[in-house]
Design a protein around this motif. Structure first.
Motif, PDB file in Angstrom:
ATOM      1  N   ALA A 139       0.848  -1.188   0.000  1.00  0.00           N
ATOM      2  CA  ALA A 139       0.000   0.000   0.000  1.00  0.00           C
ATOM      3  C   ALA A 139       0.882   1.234   0.000  1.00  0.00           C
ATOM      4  N   LEU A 140       0.464   2.240  -0.751  1.00  0.00           N
ATOM      5  CA  LEU A 140       1.215   3.491  -0.826  1.00  0.00           C
ATOM      6  C   LEU A 140       0.655   4.450   0.211  1.00  0.00           C
ATOM      7  N   ASP A 141       1.392   4.629   1.296  1.00  0.00           N
ATOM      8  CA  ASP A 141       0.959   5.547   2.351  1.00  0.00           C
ATOM      9  C   ASP A 141       2.138   6.439   2.741  1.00  0.00           C
ATOM     10  N   ALA A 142       1.971   7.205   3.784  1.00  0.00           N
ATOM     11  CA  ALA A 142       3.013   8.162   4.179  1.00  0.00           C
ATOM     12  C   ALA A 142       4.306   7.467   4.584  1.00  0.00           C
ATOM     13  N   HIS A 157       1.337 -15.349   0.764  1.00  0.00           N
ATOM     14  CA  HIS A 157       1.742 -14.631   1.978  1.00  0.00           C
ATOM     15  C   HIS A 157       3.230 -14.271   1.967  1.00  0.00           C
ATOM     16  N   ARG A 158       3.917 -14.476   0.832  1.00  0.00           N
ATOM     17  CA  ARG A 158       5.355 -14.252   0.783  1.00  0.00           C
ATOM     18  C   ARG A 158       5.712 -12.766   0.798  1.00  0.00           C
ATOM     19  N   LYS A 159       6.962 -12.486   1.204  1.00  0.00           N
ATOM     20  CA  LYS A 159       7.518 -11.128   1.166  1.00  0.00           C
ATOM     21  C   LYS A 159       8.926 -11.209   0.587  1.00  0.00           C
ATOM     22  N   LEU A 160       9.103 -10.689  -0.625  1.00  0.00           N
ATOM     23  CA  LEU A 160      10.391 -10.783  -1.306  1.00  0.00           C
ATOM     24  C   LEU A 160      10.688  -9.482  -2.046  1.00  0.00           C
ATOM     25  N   LEU A 161      11.962  -9.103  -2.040  1.00  0.00           N
ATOM     26  CA  LEU A 161      12.456  -8.012  -2.878  1.00  0.00           C
ATOM     27  C   LEU A 161      13.787  -8.464  -3.455  1.00  0.00           C
ATOM     28  N   ILE A 162      13.927  -8.402  -4.788  1.00  0.00           N
ATOM     29  CA  ILE A 162      15.169  -8.800  -5.448  1.00  0.00           C
ATOM     30  C   ILE A 162      15.589  -7.671  -6.390  1.00  0.00           C
ATOM     31  N   VAL A 163      16.829  -7.234  -6.262  1.00  0.00           N
ATOM     32  CA  VAL A 163      17.368  -6.141  -7.077  1.00  0.00           C
ATOM     33  C   VAL A 163      18.499  -6.680  -7.946  1.00  0.00           C
ATOM     34  N   ASP A 164      18.280  -6.652  -9.261  1.00  0.00           N
ATOM     35  CA  ASP A 164      19.283  -7.079 -10.247  1.00  0.00           C
ATOM     36  C   ASP A 164      19.768  -8.516 -10.026  1.00  0.00           C
ATOM     37  N   GLY A 165      19.014  -9.324  -9.315  1.00  0.00           N
ATOM     38  CA  GLY A 165      19.444 -10.688  -9.021  1.00  0.00           C
ATOM     39  C   GLY A 165      20.643 -10.758  -8.102  1.00  0.00           C
ATOM     40  N   GLN A 166      21.001  -9.625  -7.463  1.00  0.00           N
ATOM     41  CA  GLN A 166      22.202  -9.556  -6.627  1.00  0.00           C
ATOM     42  C   GLN A 166      21.895  -9.290  -5.154  1.00  0.00           C
ATOM     43  N   ILE A 167      20.827  -8.564  -4.885  1.00  0.00           N
ATOM     44  CA  ILE A 167      20.444  -8.236  -3.507  1.00  0.00           C
ATOM     45  C   ILE A 167      19.040  -8.760  -3.275  1.00  0.00           C
ATOM     46  N   GLY A 168      18.845  -9.449  -2.162  1.00  0.00           N
ATOM     47  CA  GLY A 168      17.525  -9.973  -1.846  1.00  0.00           C
ATOM     48  C   GLY A 168      17.109  -9.635  -0.426  1.00  0.00           C
ATOM     49  N   TRP A 169      15.834  -9.341  -0.261  1.00  0.00           N
ATOM     50  CA  TRP A 169      15.245  -9.125   1.068  1.00  0.00           C
ATOM     51  C   TRP A 169      14.135 -10.150   1.273  1.00  0.00           C
ATOM     52  N   LEU A 170      14.069 -10.673   2.496  1.00  0.00           N
ATOM     53  CA  LEU A 170      13.066 -11.682   2.839  1.00  0.00           C
ATOM     54  C   LEU A 170      12.769 -11.590   4.326  1.00  0.00           C
ATOM     55  N   GLY A 171      11.514 -11.847   4.699  1.00  0.00           N
ATOM     56  CA  GLY A 171      11.175 -11.829   6.117  1.00  0.00           C
ATOM     57  C   GLY A 171       9.693 -11.715   6.352  1.00  0.00           C
ATOM     58  N   SER A 172       9.330 -10.952   7.386  1.00  0.00           N
ATOM     59  CA  SER A 172       7.936 -10.910   7.845  1.00  0.00           C
ATOM     60  C   SER A 172       7.225  -9.610   7.525  1.00  0.00           C
ATOM     61  N   GLN A 173       7.954  -8.580   7.085  1.00  0.00           N
ATOM     62  CA  GLN A 173       7.382  -7.237   6.986  1.00  0.00           C
ATOM     63  C   GLN A 173       6.586  -7.041   5.702  1.00  0.00           C
ATOM     64  N   ASN A 174       5.388  -6.498   5.837  1.00  0.00           N
ATOM     65  CA  ASN A 174       4.587  -6.092   4.694  1.00  0.00           C
ATOM     66  C   ASN A 174       4.931  -4.656   4.303  1.00  0.00           C
ATOM     67  N   MET A 175       4.548  -4.278   3.086  1.00  0.00           N
ATOM     68  CA  MET A 175       4.871  -2.939   2.591  1.00  0.00           C
ATOM     69  C   MET A 175       3.705  -2.000   2.904  1.00  0.00           C
ATOM     70  N   ILE A 176       3.634  -1.594   4.170  1.00  0.00           N
ATOM     71  CA  ILE A 176       2.551  -0.748   4.667  1.00  0.00           C
ATOM     72  C   ILE A 176       2.999  -0.147   5.990  1.00  0.00           C
ATOM     73  N   ALA A 177       2.350   0.905   6.433  1.00  0.00           N
ATOM     74  CA  ALA A 177       2.694   1.526   7.715  1.00  0.00           C
ATOM     75  C   ALA A 177       2.569   0.517   8.854  1.00  0.00           C
ATOM     76  N   ALA A 178       3.339   0.726   9.914  1.00  0.00           N
ATOM     77  CA  ALA A 178       3.410  -0.243  11.006  1.00  0.00           C
ATOM     78  C   ALA A 178       2.089  -0.427  11.736  1.00  0.00           C
ATOM     79  N   HIS A 179       1.166   0.531  11.614  1.00  0.00           N
ATOM     80  CA  HIS A 179      -0.156   0.368  12.235  1.00  0.00           C
ATOM     81  C   HIS A 179      -1.194  -0.112  11.223  1.00  0.00           C
ATOM     82  N   TYR A 180      -0.761  -0.389  10.000  1.00  0.00           N
ATOM     83  CA  TYR A 180      -1.609  -0.926   8.926  1.00  0.00           C
ATOM     84  C   TYR A 180      -2.750   0.016   8.528  1.00  0.00           C
ATOM     85  N   ASN A 181      -2.608   1.280   8.881  1.00  0.00           N
ATOM     86  CA  ASN A 181      -3.582   2.310   8.487  1.00  0.00           C
ATOM     87  C   ASN A 181      -5.003   2.003   8.962  1.00  0.00           C
TER      88      ASN A 181
END
Length: 495
Positions: free
Chosen positions: A158-161, A232-256
């Motif tokens: 979600a695109l938020d502040a 339910h996955r959470k992944l970010l891959i940049v140029d096949g060289q950097i990867g992020w994985l874990g529990s965090q969703n892409m939204i404010a910590a209070h989920y708006n």
């Protein structure tokens, strides 16, 4: 015709009564035939109880939510995805565990390779981030370094502040010619309303190709599809060289959510940043999900790439799971590790509703002298799951498991396990029946004493923010609360 109508008027109540009774009996018989097939006894009994108590309601609910599998056409596509994953994983080089690694860890590696196709990779770099805003800032910074492509997959986006800079980074690289592909779970993101729509408009405005995963269409592909099967996955891959994985969703910590803001609730997460050969495994998993939703097979040369950074010392292996796999990959991995542990198990899960096998594994480990600890939240954001997980505390505490309650108003949403000083599993998978059966998850097994030291620092931080629940305190809780917990536990079995 008039005589028939008059007869129905005169005998309608009797006809309706017998018709209702006939339907009632038929639904009960169908339940006895259909429900027990290839189902856990606990789940089968819960469904049968629902059907026997109120067949008119229980049986339709079973048809709606009782089968944890994709419809036929989606299953056929998943078979293609699995074959693609197996074939392309052959191009990722295997690694060997260190000589001092315990023999049971090699068994876990073989199990994971058999279940999910991915090999163990060596020479990886990994670090952790547990600050919510910092992880977002670091992911945005990594995106801005992209030269070729960025792959984004989050259960909730979600695109938020709070996430504005992350999406600004995606727009910046897309505008200068970097290929950006984005996936987000349909139901998981759609429920966030205006910030979800803002994200979609942002993607469209900058030419970013994007798809909702597992879109809610009850009769998609010409067959009924269970609506609560989610990615339910959470992944970010940049140029096949950097990867992020874990529990965090892409939204404010209070989920708006107004209720969360009013109560002061916010989410605590753990994310891993990786470099090395393991990033190709993450990219391959993304590419299978991309094909699943877009029907586009990404070029092999962009999916499995030669790592620029091989200076690391960590062995890593990706473990995908979900309704598209024959076995419950994440559950089998957790149980394998729990039974193998010799000194210590530390588990962090926001939603802890284990099946009988996992509960037995943890209780057995504690009874045989393993130091077992479980981190959960002091308060819950999901009523049914929160009270269901509380029903397991008595058995765990009696066995000697230490339960740490992460103090309110924070929801501990991190998901990771450490076993002895040998291995960590981190990712998106909760330790609950939904994550084992219904959700597509991604877990990462990471070995290396240095990384274990980093994980222990995270556990120490979480322990310092928690209070320990004792058996004496737990046994003093009110009787109505015990009844509520047990009732929710029964309801949670209906999957």
């Amino acid at each position: 015709m008039a005589e028939v109508w008059q007869w129905l008027l005169d005998h309608g109540v009797v006809v309706i009564t017998y018709l209702f009774l006939a339907i009632d009996v038929i639904l009960r018989i169908l339940g006895l035939i259909l429900v027990p097939r290839n189902r856990r006894p606990g789940s089968a009994l819960a469904w049968l109880m629902a059907i026997m108590v109120l067949p008119i309601v229980g049986f339709p609910l079973y048809l709606l939510l009782g089968k944890a599998e994709l419809p036929r056409k989606r299953r056929e596509k998943q078979k293609v995805v699995n074959r693609l994953m197996h074939a392309r994983a052959q191009d990722i080089p295997d690694s060997e565990l260190d000589e001092d690694a315990p023999s049971w860890l090699q068994s876990a590696v073989r199990l994971n390779r058999e279940l999910g196709a991915f090999p163990l990779t060596g020479n990886n770099v990994a670090d952790l981030e547990i600050d919510y805003d910092t992880s977002l800032a670091r992911m945005a910074a990594d995106i801005r370094t992209a030269q070729h492509e960025v792959h984004v997959l989050f259960y909730i986006m979600a695109l938020d502040a709070v996430t504005e800079d992350f999406f600004a980074a995606l727009a910046e690289v897309a505008d200068r010619g970097v290929k950006v592909r984005a996936l987000y779970d349909h139901l998981g993101s759609l429920t966030h309303g205006s910030v979800y729509r803002a994200m979609r408009r942002h993607f469209d405005a900058h030419g970013i190709e994007h798809y909702p995963m597992m879109p809610v269409k009850l009769f998609r592909d010409g067959a009924f599809q269970r609506p609560d099967l989610r990615n339910h996955r959470k992944l970010l891959i940049v140029d096949g060289q950097i990867g992020w994985l874990g529990s965090q969703n892409m939204i404010a910590a209070h989920y708006n959510k107004r209720a969360n803001i009013r109560r002061g609730l916010h989410w605590q997460e753990t994310m891993a940043r990786l470099r090395g050969p393991i990033v190709s495994e993450m990219n391959l998993l993304f590419s299978t999900d991309w094909y699943y939703e877009s029907s586009e097979q990404l070029p092999m040369e962009t999916v499995v790439t030669t790592p620029e950074d091989t200076s690391g010392t960590y062995e890593c292996q990706l473990v995908p799971s979900g309704p598209g796999f024959v076995f419950e990959n994440n559950l089998l991995l957790f149980n394998q590790l729990f039974y193998s542990a010799g000194q210590r198990i530390s588990a962090v899960s926001p939603y802890f509703v284990p099946d009988e096998s996992m509960l037995a594994a943890l209780v057995t480990a504690a009874r045989r002298g393993v130091d077992v600890e479980l981190f959960v939240s002091e308060i819950g954001d999901q009523f049914l799951v929160f009270h269901a997980q509380r029903s397991y505390y008595t058995a765990l505490l009696q066995a000697g498991v230490r339960i740490w309650l992460y103090q309110a108003p924070t929801i501990l949403h991190a998901k990771h396990v450490t076993i002895d000083d040998s291995v960590t599993v981190i990712g998106s998978s909760n330790m609950d029946i939904r994550s084992f059966l219904l959700d597509m998850e991604s877990s990462m097994m990471i070995g290396g004493t240095d990384f274990m030291a980093k994980m222990h620092e995270v556990e120490n931080a979480y322990r310092s923010r928690s209070r320990e629940l004792t058996l004496e305190e737990w046994e003093q809780r009110p009787v109505p609360m015990r009844l509520l917990d047990n009732l929710c536990r029964l309801a949670s079995s209906v999957v």
